[in-house]
Scaffold this active site. Structure first.
Site, mmCIF file in Angstrom:
data_model
loop_
_atom_site.group_PDB
_atom_site.id
_atom_site.type_symbol
_atom_site.label_atom_id
_atom_site.label_comp_id
_atom_site.label_asym_id
_atom_site.label_seq_id
_atom_site.Cartn_x
_atom_site.Cartn_y
_atom_site.Cartn_z
ATOM 1 N N HIS A 57 1.269 4.288 6.796
ATOM 2 C CA HIS A 57 0.705 5.146 5.753
ATOM 3 C C HIS A 57 1.160 6.590 5.955
ATOM 4 O O HIS A 57 1.705 6.943 6.994
ATOM 5 C CB HIS A 57 -0.824 5.077 5.746
ATOM 6 C CG HIS A 57 -1.357 3.851 5.063
ATOM 7 N ND1 HIS A 57 -2.680 3.522 5.078
ATOM 8 C CD2 HIS A 57 -0.746 2.873 4.350
ATOM 9 C CE1 HIS A 57 -2.864 2.395 4.404
ATOM 10 N NE2 HIS A 57 -1.699 1.989 3.958
ATOM 11 N N ASP A 106 -7.894 6.376 4.576
ATOM 12 C CA ASP A 106 -7.982 5.208 5.468
ATOM 13 C C ASP A 106 -9.217 5.169 6.358
ATOM 14 O O ASP A 106 -9.280 4.328 7.261
ATOM 15 C CB ASP A 106 -6.732 5.162 6.363
ATOM 16 C CG ASP A 106 -5.484 4.824 5.590
ATOM 17 O OD1 ASP A 106 -5.595 4.286 4.474
ATOM 18 O OD2 ASP A 106 -4.391 5.089 6.113
ATOM 19 N N SER A 113 0.801 -1.223 0.000
ATOM 20 C CA SER A 113 0.000 0.000 0.000
ATOM 21 C C SER A 113 0.837 1.277 0.000
ATOM 22 O O SER A 113 0.318 2.345 -0.281
ATOM 23 C CB SER A 113 -0.950 0.012 1.197
ATOM 24 O OG SER A 113 -0.227 0.117 2.403
#
Length: 185
Positions: free
Chosen positions: A100, A127, A61
């Site tokens: 992230h 998210d 990701s």
């Protein structure tokens, strides 16, 4: 060749079993190695103020910034995090932390508390779908740390050991066997 090595290790174990003083010395040597590793880990936790100062990237990701298997070093001693910072955070009732980038930051009127919205570089949406039900923003206490360094692909070993637990036990057993049967000086 491997059979000879295994036979030699078995012979050394038999000799070690007969010599109780040497066995105790080797067991204490093994314990010292394990406790030294734990003390180093706890030292890193203290210095970085993070419960997990080192993490492995488990998904794609964050590509191209980080690949699956990269090891990240975290620092949580810095209070302020901002847009563009790569952070590792933990969601309530989930075991695995997520790596992230911070997309948006809201500072509350008191100037101290912040709320952050994150997104993986390789993901299409933010998210909010990953957060706990009803949670729209991350609080500062959800963040385990800010990424300050990386080792490329070294974490693939950790991923392999988690994917194949038998391999983990075989490797740990072999390392313990070699420590027990090795001779000092």
């Amino acid at each position: 060749m491997i059979k000879d090595m295994i036979d030699k290790q078995i012979l050394e174990l038999k000799k070690l079993w007969l010599n109780k003083r040497q066995l105790l010395f080797q067991v204490l040597n093994l314990a010292m190695i394990v406790f030294s590793a734990l003390m180093i880990w706890k030292g890193f936790m203290f210095m970085t103020k993070s419960e997990s100062p080192v993490v492995v990237v488990l998904s794609g990701s964050m590509e191209p910034a980080f690949q699956r298997g990269d090891i990240l070093f975290l620092n949580n001693s810095v209070e302020k995090v901002g847009v563009g910072d790569i952070v590792v955070f933990k969601i309530k009732d989930r075991d695995i932390p997520i790596v992230h980038r911070i997309l948006k930051v809201h500072t509350k009127p008191d100037g101290e508390t912040i709320q952050a919205l994150t997104k993986g570089d390789n993901n299409r949406v933010d998210d909010r779908g990953l957060y706990a039900p009803g949670q729209l923003w991350l609080e500062r206490e959800d963040i385990l740390g800010k990424a300050v360094g990386t080792l490329r692909y070294v974490g693939m070993v950790t991923i392999a050991l988690n994917d194949y637990p038998v391999l983990k036990f075989v490797l740990v057993g072999m390392m313990g066997l070699f420590v027990l049967t090795s001779k000092e000086g």
